[in-house]
Design a protein around this motif. Structure first.
Motif, PDB file in Angstrom:
ATOM      1  N   VAL A 155       0.846  -1.184   0.000  1.00 12.44           N
ATOM      2  CA  VAL A 155       0.000   0.000   0.000  1.00 12.44           C
ATOM      3  C   VAL A 155       0.887   1.242   0.000  1.00 12.44           C
ATOM      4  CG1 VAL A 155      -1.808   1.228   1.258  1.00 12.44           C
ATOM      5  CG2 VAL A 155      -1.764  -1.263   1.251  1.00 12.44           C
ATOM      6  N   GLY A 156       0.502   2.248  -0.761  1.00 15.37           N
ATOM      7  CA  GLY A 156       1.258   3.493  -0.836  1.00 15.37           C
ATOM      8  C   GLY A 156       1.234   4.264   0.464  1.00 15.37           C
ATOM      9  N   LYS A 157       2.286   5.048   0.689  1.00 16.41           N
ATOM     10  CA  LYS A 157       2.386   5.878   1.897  1.00 16.41           C
ATOM     11  C   LYS A 157       1.795   7.272   1.686  1.00 16.41           C
ATOM     12  CE  LYS A 157       4.764   2.797   4.123  1.00 16.41           C
ATOM     13  NZ  LYS A 157       4.171   1.993   5.141  1.00 16.41           N
ATOM     14  N   PHE A 158       1.789   7.779   0.465  1.00 20.20           N
ATOM     15  CA  PHE A 158       1.220   9.083   0.102  1.00 20.20           C
ATOM     16  C   PHE A 158       1.740  10.215   0.979  1.00 20.20           C
ATOM     17  CE2 PHE A 158      -1.838   5.845  -1.214  1.00 20.20           C
ATOM     18  CZ  PHE A 158      -1.923   6.129  -2.564  1.00 20.20           C
ATOM     19  N   PHE A 159       3.020  10.180   1.317  1.00 20.07           N
ATOM     20  CA  PHE A 159       3.559  11.216   2.201  1.00 20.07           C
ATOM     21  C   PHE A 159       3.714  12.550   1.477  1.00 20.07           C
ATOM     22  CE2 PHE A 159       7.197   9.143   0.383  1.00 20.07           C
ATOM     23  CZ  PHE A 159       8.118  10.148   0.168  1.00 20.07           C
ATOM     24  N   PHE A 160       4.036  12.559   0.186  1.00 14.10           N
ATOM     25  CA  PHE A 160       4.083  13.806  -0.572  1.00 14.10           C
ATOM     26  C   PHE A 160       2.683  14.398  -0.691  1.00 14.10           C
ATOM     27  CE2 PHE A 160       8.382  13.556  -2.293  1.00 14.10           C
ATOM     28  CZ  PHE A 160       8.637  14.890  -2.571  1.00 14.10           C
ATOM     29  N   THR A 161       1.728  13.544  -1.033  1.00 12.76           N
ATOM     30  CA  THR A 161       0.346  13.989  -1.232  1.00 12.76           C
ATOM     31  C   THR A 161      -0.236  14.578   0.049  1.00 12.76           C
ATOM     32  OG1 THR A 161       0.120  12.202  -2.840  1.00 12.76           O
ATOM     33  CG2 THR A 161      -1.898  13.235  -2.078  1.00 12.76           C
ATOM     34  N   ARG A 162       0.102  14.004   1.173  1.00 11.60           N
ATOM     35  CA  ARG A 162      -0.420  14.495   2.454  1.00 11.60           C
ATOM     36  C   ARG A 162       0.282  15.764   2.926  1.00 11.60           C
ATOM     37  NH1 ARG A 162      -0.572   8.482   4.605  1.00 11.60           N
ATOM     38  NH2 ARG A 162      -2.641   7.929   3.846  1.00 11.60           N
ATOM     39  N   ALA A 163       1.482  16.018   2.436  1.00 12.26           N
ATOM     40  CA  ALA A 163       2.217  17.210   2.856  1.00 12.26           C
ATOM     41  C   ALA A 163       1.673  18.482   2.192  1.00 12.26           C
ATOM     42  CB  ALA A 163       3.698  17.061   2.543  1.00 12.26           C
ATOM     43  N   ILE A 164       1.079  18.351   1.012  1.00 13.11           N
ATOM     44  CA  ILE A 164       0.608  19.529   0.277  1.00 13.11           C
ATOM     45  C   ILE A 164      -0.416  20.342   1.068  1.00 13.11           C
ATOM     46  CG2 ILE A 164      -0.637  20.284  -1.792  1.00 13.11           C
ATOM     47  CD1 ILE A 164       0.787  18.029  -3.294  1.00 13.11           C
ATOM     48  N   PRO A 165      -1.498  19.715   1.610  1.00 12.62           N
ATOM     49  CA  PRO A 165      -2.463  20.541   2.354  1.00 12.62           C
ATOM     50  C   PRO A 165      -1.886  21.177   3.623  1.00 12.62           C
ATOM     51  CG  PRO A 165      -3.349  18.335   1.961  1.00 12.62           C
ATOM     52  CD  PRO A 165      -1.945  18.346   1.481  1.00 12.62           C
ATOM     53  N   ARG A 166      -0.836  20.595   4.168  1.00  8.27           N
ATOM     54  CA  ARG A 166      -0.231  21.157   5.381  1.00  8.27           C
ATOM     55  C   ARG A 166       0.546  22.439   5.095  1.00  8.27           C
ATOM     56  NH1 ARG A 166       2.716  15.918   7.398  1.00  8.27           N
ATOM     57  NH2 ARG A 166       0.994  14.499   7.111  1.00  8.27           N
ATOM     58  N   VAL A 167       1.187  22.507   3.929  1.00  6.24           N
ATOM     59  CA  VAL A 167       2.055  23.656   3.657  1.00  6.24           C
ATOM     60  C   VAL A 167       1.432  24.694   2.732  1.00  6.24           C
ATOM     61  CG1 VAL A 167       4.160  22.361   4.107  1.00  6.24           C
ATOM     62  CG2 VAL A 167       3.253  22.437   1.790  1.00  6.24           C
ATOM     63  N   THR A 168       0.341  24.364   2.053  1.00  6.39           N
ATOM     64  CA  THR A 168      -0.281  25.314   1.128  1.00  6.39           C
ATOM     65  C   THR A 168      -0.700  26.620   1.796  1.00  6.39           C
ATOM     66  OG1 THR A 168      -1.038  23.524  -0.296  1.00  6.39           O
ATOM     67  CG2 THR A 168      -2.162  25.627  -0.522  1.00  6.39           C
ATOM     68  N   PRO A 169      -1.340  26.596   2.973  1.00  7.34           N
ATOM     69  CA  PRO A 169      -1.767  27.871   3.573  1.00  7.34           C
ATOM     70  C   PRO A 169      -0.612  28.777   3.990  1.00  7.34           C
ATOM     71  CG  PRO A 169      -2.844  26.002   4.664  1.00  7.34           C
ATOM     72  CD  PRO A 169      -1.820  25.449   3.742  1.00  7.34           C
ATOM     73  N   LEU A 170       0.605  28.275   3.997  1.00  7.02           N
ATOM     74  CA  LEU A 170       1.747  29.071   4.455  1.00  7.02           C
ATOM     75  C   LEU A 170       2.382  29.918   3.357  1.00  7.02           C
ATOM     76  CD1 LEU A 170       3.495  26.305   6.565  1.00  7.02           C
ATOM     77  CD2 LEU A 170       1.924  28.062   7.366  1.00  7.02           C
ATOM     78  N   VAL A 171       2.080  29.646   2.082  1.00 10.88           N
ATOM     79  CA  VAL A 171       2.785  30.310   0.982  1.00 10.88           C
ATOM     80  C   VAL A 171       2.546  31.817   0.992  1.00 10.88           C
ATOM     81  CG1 VAL A 171       3.016  30.475  -1.520  1.00 10.88           C
ATOM     82  CG2 VAL A 171       2.704  28.260  -0.465  1.00 10.88           C
ATOM     83  N   VAL A 172       1.309  32.243   0.927  1.00  8.19           N
ATOM     84  CA  VAL A 172       1.009  33.682   0.811  1.00  8.19           C
ATOM     85  C   VAL A 172       1.469  34.466   2.044  1.00  8.19           C
ATOM     86  CG1 VAL A 172      -0.841  35.371   0.521  1.00  8.19           C
ATOM     87  CG2 VAL A 172      -0.838  33.278  -0.845  1.00  8.19           C
ATOM     88  N   PRO A 173       1.215  33.994   3.277  1.00 11.20           N
ATOM     89  CA  PRO A 173       1.731  34.766   4.424  1.00 11.20           C
ATOM     90  C   PRO A 173       3.255  34.895   4.430  1.00 11.20           C
ATOM     91  CG  PRO A 173       0.093  33.191   5.169  1.00 11.20           C
ATOM     92  CD  PRO A 173       0.354  32.904   3.727  1.00 11.20           C
ATOM     93  N   MET A 174       3.965  33.862   3.999  1.00 12.60           N
ATOM     94  CA  MET A 174       5.424  33.952   3.973  1.00 12.60           C
ATOM     95  C   MET A 174       5.903  34.913   2.893  1.00 12.60           C
ATOM     96  SD  MET A 174       6.832  30.231   4.871  1.00 12.60           S
ATOM     97  CE  MET A 174       6.641  29.597   6.519  1.00 12.60           C
ATOM     98  N   LEU A 175       5.230  34.922   1.744  1.00  9.24           N
ATOM     99  CA  LEU A 175       5.576  35.889   0.705  1.00  9.24           C
ATOM    100  C   LEU A 175       5.264  37.307   1.180  1.00  9.24           C
ATOM    101  CD1 LEU A 175       4.363  34.091  -2.535  1.00  9.24           C
ATOM    102  CD2 LEU A 175       6.706  34.472  -1.807  1.00  9.24           C
ATOM    103  N   SER A 176       4.151  37.488   1.860  1.00 11.93           N
ATOM    104  CA  SER A 176       3.795  38.813   2.387  1.00 11.93           C
ATOM    105  C   SER A 176       4.811  39.296   3.415  1.00 11.93           C
ATOM    106  CB  SER A 176       2.398  38.772   3.018  1.00 11.93           C
ATOM    107  OG  SER A 176       1.438  38.527   2.035  1.00 11.93           O
ATOM    108  N   ASP A 177       5.263  38.391   4.293  1.00 11.05           N
ATOM    109  CA  ASP A 177       6.293  38.755   5.269  1.00 11.05           C
ATOM    110  C   ASP A 177       7.582  39.185   4.574  1.00 11.05           C
ATOM    111  OD1 ASP A 177       4.582  38.226   7.325  1.00 11.05           O
ATOM    112  OD2 ASP A 177       5.476  36.286   7.854  1.00 11.05           O
ATOM    113  N   ALA A 178       7.961  38.446   3.526  1.00 12.39           N
ATOM    114  CA  ALA A 178       9.187  38.774   2.797  1.00 12.39           C
ATOM    115  C   ALA A 178       9.042  40.124   2.099  1.00 12.39           C
ATOM    116  CB  ALA A 178       9.501  37.674   1.782  1.00 12.39           C
TER     117      ALA A 178
END
Length: 186
Positions: A155-178
């Motif tokens: 059975v697949g582990k899907f660790f890449f697939t599961r990581a996407i929803p965890r880090v997606t909400p962080l992109v825009v705030p981090m770009l805004s901070d930069a």
């Protein structure tokens, strides 16, 4: 997530409103400042995304080598080979940061060659015996010398697939901070 050969890249899609807001703020900085802000924001995000993927990657056996199809190969782990690639701000566009697995083409020194098996799972097969080949032929299949029998499924582990929803909400705030840091820098 897409695949080029067996090396994977994580893709995070942002809504148009967020991208337009980031682009509006970047255009106010000018080309040099916007480029620095994008690279810094993506660098922070990709660092966190890389750590998230590495933390969820399966470990595997802790031996130095392993035998695969009769060949002794180095036992490399996905957890230690997560890499990032950043493409900065260019011509008024929000560009990208990629998360993937290190790849040395044509070698087994990096785990890119078995990533697809771990992520999505795979079937375990073996060569069919003479009786099994006859049974396959009787059922209308091709029971030639190359016939294989499925003996299990990993059975697949899907660790890449599961990581996407965890880090997606962080992109825009981090770009805004930069962008804010770049504005404060002057």
């Amino acid at each position: 997530m897409t695949s080029q050969r067996n090396s994977f890249r994580m893709i995070v899609e942002l809504d148009k409103k967020s991208v337009d807001e980031v682009n509006r703020r970047l255009k106010a900085l000018g080309t040099v400042g916007a480029g620095r802000a994008m690279k810094n924001g993506f660098r922070r995000w990709s660092s966190i995304a890389r750590k998230t993927v590495a933390a969820s990657a399966p470990m595997g056996r802790m031996t130095g080598t392993e035998t695969i199809r009769g060949q002794v190969r180095p036992n490399v782990h996905l957890k230690f080979n997560v890499a990032t690639k950043i493409k900065g701000y260019s011509k008024g566009l929000v560009v990208w940061a990629a998360i993937g697995i290190k790849e040395v083409r044509g070698s087994f020194l990096t785990p890119h060659w078995y990533l697809r098996w771990v992520e999505y799972g795979h079937l375990l097969k073996r060569k069919a015996t003479m009786i099994e080949r006859n049974m396959i032929e009787a059922r209308g299949g091709n029971g030639g010398k190359g016939a294989k029998m499925t003996v299990g499924k990993v059975v697949g582990k899907f660790f890449f697939t599961r990581a996407i929803p965890r880090v997606t909400p962080l992109v825009v705030p981090m770009l805004s901070d930069a962008i804010d840091k770049e504005i404060a820098r002057g």
